[in-house]
Design a protein around this motif. Structure first.
Motif, PDB file in Angstrom:
ATOM      1  N   GLN B  37       0.862  -1.181   0.000  1.00  0.00           N
ATOM      2  CA  GLN B  37       0.000   0.000   0.000  1.00  0.00           C
ATOM      3  C   GLN B  37       0.896   1.229   0.000  1.00  0.00           C
ATOM      4  O   GLN B  37       1.505   1.572   1.024  1.00  0.00           O
ATOM      5  CB  GLN B  37      -0.927  -0.013   1.216  1.00  0.00           C
ATOM      6  CG  GLN B  37      -1.902   1.147   1.267  1.00  0.00           C
ATOM      7  CD  GLN B  37      -2.727   1.165   2.539  1.00  0.00           C
ATOM      8  OE1 GLN B  37      -2.282   0.713   3.597  1.00  0.00           O
ATOM      9  NE2 GLN B  37      -3.945   1.678   2.457  1.00  0.00           N
ATOM     10  N   ILE B  38       0.987   1.882  -1.143  1.00  0.00           N
ATOM     11  CA  ILE B  38       1.683   3.156  -1.217  1.00  0.00           C
ATOM     12  C   ILE B  38       0.836   4.184  -0.481  1.00  0.00           C
ATOM     13  O   ILE B  38      -0.399   4.148  -0.544  1.00  0.00           O
ATOM     14  CB  ILE B  38       1.922   3.552  -2.678  1.00  0.00           C
ATOM     15  CG1 ILE B  38       2.879   2.545  -3.325  1.00  0.00           C
ATOM     16  CG2 ILE B  38       2.449   4.960  -2.779  1.00  0.00           C
ATOM     17  CD1 ILE B  38       3.065   2.720  -4.802  1.00  0.00           C
ATOM     18  N   LEU B  39       1.509   5.086   0.207  1.00  0.00           N
ATOM     19  CA  LEU B  39       0.818   6.055   1.060  1.00  0.00           C
ATOM     20  C   LEU B  39      -0.320   6.755   0.322  1.00  0.00           C
ATOM     21  O   LEU B  39      -0.110   7.319  -0.762  1.00  0.00           O
ATOM     22  CB  LEU B  39       1.821   7.082   1.577  1.00  0.00           C
ATOM     23  CG  LEU B  39       1.308   8.042   2.651  1.00  0.00           C
ATOM     24  CD1 LEU B  39       0.928   7.271   3.914  1.00  0.00           C
ATOM     25  CD2 LEU B  39       2.348   9.121   2.970  1.00  0.00           C
ATOM     26  N   GLY B  40      -1.502   6.667   0.876  1.00  0.00           N
ATOM     27  CA  GLY B  40      -2.654   7.342   0.297  1.00  0.00           C
ATOM     28  C   GLY B  40      -3.326   6.594  -0.838  1.00  0.00           C
ATOM     29  O   GLY B  40      -4.295   7.085  -1.414  1.00  0.00           O
ATOM     30  N   GLN B  41      -2.824   5.414  -1.148  1.00  0.00           N
ATOM     31  CA  GLN B  41      -3.393   4.649  -2.250  1.00  0.00           C
ATOM     32  C   GLN B  41      -3.984   3.337  -1.741  1.00  0.00           C
ATOM     33  O   GLN B  41      -3.921   3.024  -0.561  1.00  0.00           O
ATOM     34  CB  GLN B  41      -2.335   4.389  -3.319  1.00  0.00           C
ATOM     35  CG  GLN B  41      -1.781   5.660  -3.929  1.00  0.00           C
ATOM     36  CD  GLN B  41      -0.815   5.393  -5.057  1.00  0.00           C
ATOM     37  OE1 GLN B  41      -0.858   4.333  -5.699  1.00  0.00           O
ATOM     38  NE2 GLN B  41       0.069   6.338  -5.313  1.00  0.00           N
ATOM     39  N   THR B  82      16.465  -1.486  -4.167  1.00  0.00           N
ATOM     40  CA  THR B  82      15.281  -0.671  -3.918  1.00  0.00           C
ATOM     41  C   THR B  82      15.289   0.632  -4.697  1.00  0.00           C
ATOM     42  O   THR B  82      16.352   1.235  -4.954  1.00  0.00           O
ATOM     43  CB  THR B  82      15.157  -0.370  -2.415  1.00  0.00           C
ATOM     44  OG1 THR B  82      16.413   0.139  -1.936  1.00  0.00           O
ATOM     45  CG2 THR B  82      14.782  -1.611  -1.642  1.00  0.00           C
ATOM     46  N   LYS B  83      14.082   1.047  -5.069  1.00  0.00           N
ATOM     47  CA  LYS B  83      13.883   2.329  -5.731  1.00  0.00           C
ATOM     48  C   LYS B  83      13.024   3.210  -4.828  1.00  0.00           C
ATOM     49  O   LYS B  83      12.348   2.718  -3.924  1.00  0.00           O
ATOM     50  CB  LYS B  83      13.185   2.117  -7.071  1.00  0.00           C
ATOM     51  CG  LYS B  83      13.926   1.185  -8.022  1.00  0.00           C
ATOM     52  CD  LYS B  83      13.300   1.143  -9.394  1.00  0.00           C
ATOM     53  CE  LYS B  83      12.024   0.357  -9.430  1.00  0.00           C
ATOM     54  NZ  LYS B  83      12.288  -1.104  -9.380  1.00  0.00           N
ATOM     55  N   LEU B  84      13.046   4.499  -5.107  1.00  0.00           N
ATOM     56  CA  LEU B  84      12.238   5.426  -4.302  1.00  0.00           C
ATOM     57  C   LEU B  84      10.773   5.008  -4.292  1.00  0.00           C
ATOM     58  O   LEU B  84      10.094   5.085  -3.254  1.00  0.00           O
ATOM     59  CB  LEU B  84      12.366   6.853  -4.837  1.00  0.00           C
ATOM     60  CG  LEU B  84      13.746   7.491  -4.762  1.00  0.00           C
ATOM     61  CD1 LEU B  84      13.715   8.874  -5.414  1.00  0.00           C
ATOM     62  CD2 LEU B  84      14.223   7.593  -3.316  1.00  0.00           C
ATOM     63  N   GLU B  85      10.298   4.560  -5.442  1.00  0.00           N
ATOM     64  CA  GLU B  85       8.882   4.204  -5.573  1.00  0.00           C
ATOM     65  C   GLU B  85       8.506   2.898  -4.876  1.00  0.00           C
ATOM     66  O   GLU B  85       7.339   2.513  -4.864  1.00  0.00           O
ATOM     67  CB  GLU B  85       8.462   4.157  -7.046  1.00  0.00           C
ATOM     68  CG  GLU B  85       9.324   3.278  -7.917  1.00  0.00           C
ATOM     69  CD  GLU B  85      10.420   4.039  -8.626  1.00  0.00           C
ATOM     70  OE1 GLU B  85      11.018   4.970  -8.027  1.00  0.00           O
ATOM     71  OE2 GLU B  85      10.713   3.678  -9.785  1.00  0.00           O
ATOM     72  N   GLY B 108       1.995  -5.294   8.953  1.00  0.00           N
ATOM     73  CA  GLY B 108       2.684  -4.535   7.928  1.00  0.00           C
ATOM     74  C   GLY B 108       4.091  -4.111   8.305  1.00  0.00           C
ATOM     75  O   GLY B 108       4.444  -4.016   9.481  1.00  0.00           O
ATOM     76  N   THR B 109       4.894  -3.881   7.267  1.00  0.00           N
ATOM     77  CA  THR B 109       6.224  -3.273   7.414  1.00  0.00           C
ATOM     78  C   THR B 109       6.222  -2.005   6.580  1.00  0.00           C
ATOM     79  O   THR B 109       5.953  -2.052   5.372  1.00  0.00           O
ATOM     80  CB  THR B 109       7.341  -4.198   6.897  1.00  0.00           C
ATOM     81  OG1 THR B 109       7.437  -5.339   7.731  1.00  0.00           O
ATOM     82  CG2 THR B 109       8.682  -3.458   6.875  1.00  0.00           C
ATOM     83  N   ARG B 110       6.507  -0.900   7.242  1.00  0.00           N
ATOM     84  CA  ARG B 110       6.587   0.369   6.502  1.00  0.00           C
ATOM     85  C   ARG B 110       8.009   0.544   6.006  1.00  0.00           C
ATOM     86  O   ARG B 110       8.935   0.667   6.802  1.00  0.00           O
ATOM     87  CB  ARG B 110       6.175   1.546   7.375  1.00  0.00           C
ATOM     88  CG  ARG B 110       6.134   2.848   6.588  1.00  0.00           C
ATOM     89  CD  ARG B 110       5.458   3.977   7.344  1.00  0.00           C
ATOM     90  NE  ARG B 110       4.045   3.762   7.603  1.00  0.00           N
ATOM     91  CZ  ARG B 110       3.078   3.885   6.704  1.00  0.00           C
ATOM     92  NH1 ARG B 110       3.364   4.192   5.461  1.00  0.00           N
ATOM     93  NH2 ARG B 110       1.817   3.688   7.046  1.00  0.00           N
ATOM     94  N   LEU B 111       8.167   0.535   4.688  1.00  0.00           N
ATOM     95  CA  LEU B 111       9.474   0.676   4.060  1.00  0.00           C
ATOM     96  C   LEU B 111       9.614   2.079   3.489  1.00  0.00           C
ATOM     97  O   LEU B 111       8.756   2.538   2.737  1.00  0.00           O
ATOM     98  CB  LEU B 111       9.642  -0.355   2.930  1.00  0.00           C
ATOM     99  CG  LEU B 111      10.929  -0.256   2.112  1.00  0.00           C
ATOM    100  CD1 LEU B 111      12.135  -0.593   2.980  1.00  0.00           C
ATOM    101  CD2 LEU B 111      10.876  -1.172   0.898  1.00  0.00           C
ATOM    102  N   LEU B 112      10.699   2.723   3.857  1.00  0.00           N
ATOM    103  CA  LEU B 112      11.006   4.057   3.327  1.00  0.00           C
ATOM    104  C   LEU B 112      12.351   3.979   2.617  1.00  0.00           C
ATOM    105  O   LEU B 112      13.363   3.626   3.229  1.00  0.00           O
ATOM    106  CB  LEU B 112      11.046   5.086   4.447  1.00  0.00           C
ATOM    107  CG  LEU B 112      11.411   6.512   4.039  1.00  0.00           C
ATOM    108  CD1 LEU B 112      10.399   7.057   3.039  1.00  0.00           C
ATOM    109  CD2 LEU B 112      11.506   7.416   5.268  1.00  0.00           C
ATOM    110  N   VAL B 113      12.339   4.298   1.341  1.00  0.00           N
ATOM    111  CA  VAL B 113      13.557   4.291   0.538  1.00  0.00           C
ATOM    112  C   VAL B 113      13.987   5.732   0.302  1.00  0.00           C
ATOM    113  O   VAL B 113      13.209   6.550  -0.233  1.00  0.00           O
ATOM    114  CB  VAL B 113      13.345   3.567  -0.802  1.00  0.00           C
ATOM    115  CG1 VAL B 113      14.649   3.532  -1.593  1.00  0.00           C
ATOM    116  CG2 VAL B 113      12.828   2.157  -0.575  1.00  0.00           C
ATOM    117  N   LEU B 114      15.219   6.045   0.714  1.00  0.00           N
ATOM    118  CA  LEU B 114      15.720   7.423   0.596  1.00  0.00           C
ATOM    119  C   LEU B 114      16.699   7.583  -0.575  1.00  0.00           C
ATOM    120  O   LEU B 114      17.340   6.601  -0.975  1.00  0.00           O
ATOM    121  CB  LEU B 114      16.404   7.843   1.889  1.00  0.00           C
ATOM    122  CG  LEU B 114      15.514   7.785   3.146  1.00  0.00           C
ATOM    123  CD1 LEU B 114      16.342   8.124   4.368  1.00  0.00           C
ATOM    124  CD2 LEU B 114      14.341   8.744   3.007  1.00  0.00           C
TER     125      LEU B 114
END
Lengths: 116, 114
Positions: B37-41, B82-85, B108-114
């Motif tokens: 689940q991408i944020l807000g989607q 990993t990519k930003l998206e 869930g695991t929240r993954l943040l790619v910088l």
């Protein structure tokens, strides 16, 4: 192809008022239908499901939903909401055709915002 | 009541790095899934897994993704580079059988790619 539509992105409602969250599906075959709830910063929790049988299904926290095949709908209802019901609600479906995919197709979600 | 567990709950990584997201499905379940689940989607299906092989995957699940059941309890999702998206919440789910069964989701695991 299957699709699930939740037309309302946000539903504001006052505490103790009734609420209905709408869900329509599109499929050429029979489907199993689900409602999941996602509280802030949490995962998906099953509210209720329709697999077969009675078209009115009852779930947790006083929610219920009615499967309407002719209108291809599975709307979620609660007669009296609480502040704690504030969450994102997702309708989902997958094909009931034996041997078909079992991937869940989700709607875009409806944010239920209960106000005091 | 048995539940699906996922680790870590949050992960921050640099673009191009490999990440492995871990899941422990409910013990007597045979079918395993990853969704994101991408944020807000909305929540999107990635892959389903049964009998030690992929049974279905979406177009999102490209060569950068892989899944594995390395032992009798864990189910992992690897993103090679990993990519930003790829930043999203990743949910693992399991069900006893395929048809007519509820899929039970982990937190869930929240993954943040910088």
């Amino acid at each position: 192809a299957q699709s699930v539509t939740q037309l309302d992105s946000q539903v504001p409602v006052f505490e103790e008022a009734p609420v209905e969250l709408r869900c329509n599906y599109s499929s050429s075959v029979s489907v199993y239908l689900f409602w999941y709830v996602q509280y802030p910063n949490q995962g998906l929790q099953l509210l209720l499901k329709y697999l077969s049988g009675s078209t009115l299904v009852k779930g947790i926290n006083g929610f219920e939903a009615e499967f309407n095949k002719s209108q291809t709908s599975f709307h979620l209802r609660k007669p009296s909401v609480h502040i704690s019901d504030t969450a994102e609600y997702f309708c989902a479906a997958y094909s009931a055709y034996g041997g078909a995919t079992n991937k869940l197709i989700f709607g875009t979600g409806t944010l239920l915002a209960v106000q005091p | 009541e048995p539940e699906v567990t996922q680790t870590p709950s949050h992960q921050v990584t640099q673009m191009g790095q490999e990440v492995i997201l871990r899941c422990v499905p409910i013990s007597n379940h045979l079918y395993f899934y990853w969704y994101r689940q991408i944020l807000g989607q909305k929540v999107e299906f990635l892959v389903s897994f049964y009998n030690n092989e992929i049974s279905e995957k979406s177009e999102i699940f490209d060569d950068q993704f892989s899944v594995e059941r390395p032992d009798g309890s864990n189910f992992t999702l690897k993103i090679r580079s990993t990519k930003l998206e790829d930043s999203a919440m990743y949910f693992c789910a399991s069900s006893p059988t395929a048809q007519g069964e509820t899929q039970y989701f982990g937190p869930g695991t929240r993954l943040l790619v910088l």
